[in-house]
Design an enzyme around this catalytic site. Structure first.
Site, mmCIF file in Angstrom:
data_model
loop_
_atom_site.group_PDB
_atom_site.id
_atom_site.type_symbol
_atom_site.label_atom_id
_atom_site.label_comp_id
_atom_site.label_asym_id
_atom_site.label_seq_id
_atom_site.Cartn_x
_atom_site.Cartn_y
_atom_site.Cartn_z
ATOM 1 C CB CYS A 110 -0.873 -0.017 1.256
ATOM 2 S SG CYS A 110 -1.935 1.435 1.421
ATOM 3 C CG HIS A 152 -5.581 -2.320 -1.253
ATOM 4 N ND1 HIS A 152 -4.483 -2.896 -0.663
ATOM 5 C CD2 HIS A 152 -5.394 -0.970 -1.144
ATOM 6 C CE1 HIS A 152 -3.682 -1.939 -0.189
ATOM 7 N NE2 HIS A 152 -4.209 -0.763 -0.484
ATOM 8 C CD GLU A 153 -6.905 1.378 -4.097
ATOM 9 O OE1 GLU A 153 -7.066 2.420 -3.424
ATOM 10 O OE2 GLU A 153 -5.790 0.832 -4.213
ATOM 11 C CG HIS A 156 -7.338 2.719 1.129
ATOM 12 N ND1 HIS A 156 -6.540 2.991 2.220
ATOM 13 C CD2 HIS A 156 -6.520 2.134 0.221
ATOM 14 C CE1 HIS A 156 -5.302 2.588 1.978
ATOM 15 N NE2 HIS A 156 -5.252 2.055 0.774
#
Ligand code: ZN
Length: 196
Positions: A110, A152-153, A156
């Site tokens: 990341c 993953h995004e 966030h």
């Protein structure tokens, strides 16, 4: 223009980001933010960048996996990761409609945890709905590495970092990943690092 990428420990990375209205998406300010985030992602370089990573708590991310990023991986590694180029696109207010398939384990990194990597399990396939930069509804079914990028995004945007999901004992510097682990199967890495 390149923006500053904030690092783990900043509160903005742990907040629930806010949704954008259609008017907000089309506003010049947001269009400029998308442009700057794209420059920042490509400069890093990275395959995704979420607005909280540049200090802005909005549900927006840019994604792009360019063929030139694959040059350090063998054909075998690309195949086992199901990693294929992903054209540039913007995801706004994304939701994971469904996640299917076994959990797939690979090293992940990341831009906000600079210099480190760890093995993170992710769903093989996800269906995601989001708005694009023209505020049009898009639905994608993604698998393999692209599904990992999306998960993953989207994490966030909920204040979640991969360190919340990783096998903690596999946490490594990028230097050690490159030196010791990158050519070994994930199962062998887990065993050597005594990961249950
Ligand atoms: Zn990240």
């Amino acid at each position: 223009m390149r923006l500053k990428i904030v690092q783990a420990g900043e509160e903005v990375l742990r907040r629930q980001a806010g949704a954008l209205s259609r008017d907000e998406i089309l506003a010049e300010e947001t269009q400029r933010l998308i442009e700057y985030m794209t420059d920042t992602m490509r400069d890093a370089p990275g395959v995704g960048l979420a607005a909280p990573q540049v200090g802005i708590p909005l549900r927006l991310a840019v994604i792009e996996d360019r063929p030139e990023y694959h040059s350090k991986l063998s054909q075998e590694q690309l195949t086992e990761r199901q990693r294929r180029p992903v054209p540039f696109h913007v995801i706004i207010n994304p939701t994971i409609v469904s996640a299917k398939g076994a959990s797939i384990e690979f090293f992940e990194a990341c831009l906000s945890i600079s210099g480190y990597s760890a093995i993170v399990p992710r769903s093989r396939t996800v269906t995601v709905e989001f708005l694009n930069e023209r505020a049009e509804l898009v639905r994608v079914e993604a698998s393999g590495w692209y599904a990992r990028i999306l998960q993953h995004e989207i994490d966030h945007l909920s204040g979640i970092l991969y360190t919340d999901r990783m096998y903690a004992r596999t946490f490594s510097t990028l230097e050690n990943l490159d030196r010791l682990w990158k050519d070994l199967p994930v199962s062998a890495v887990k065993e050597k690092l005594n990961t249950p």
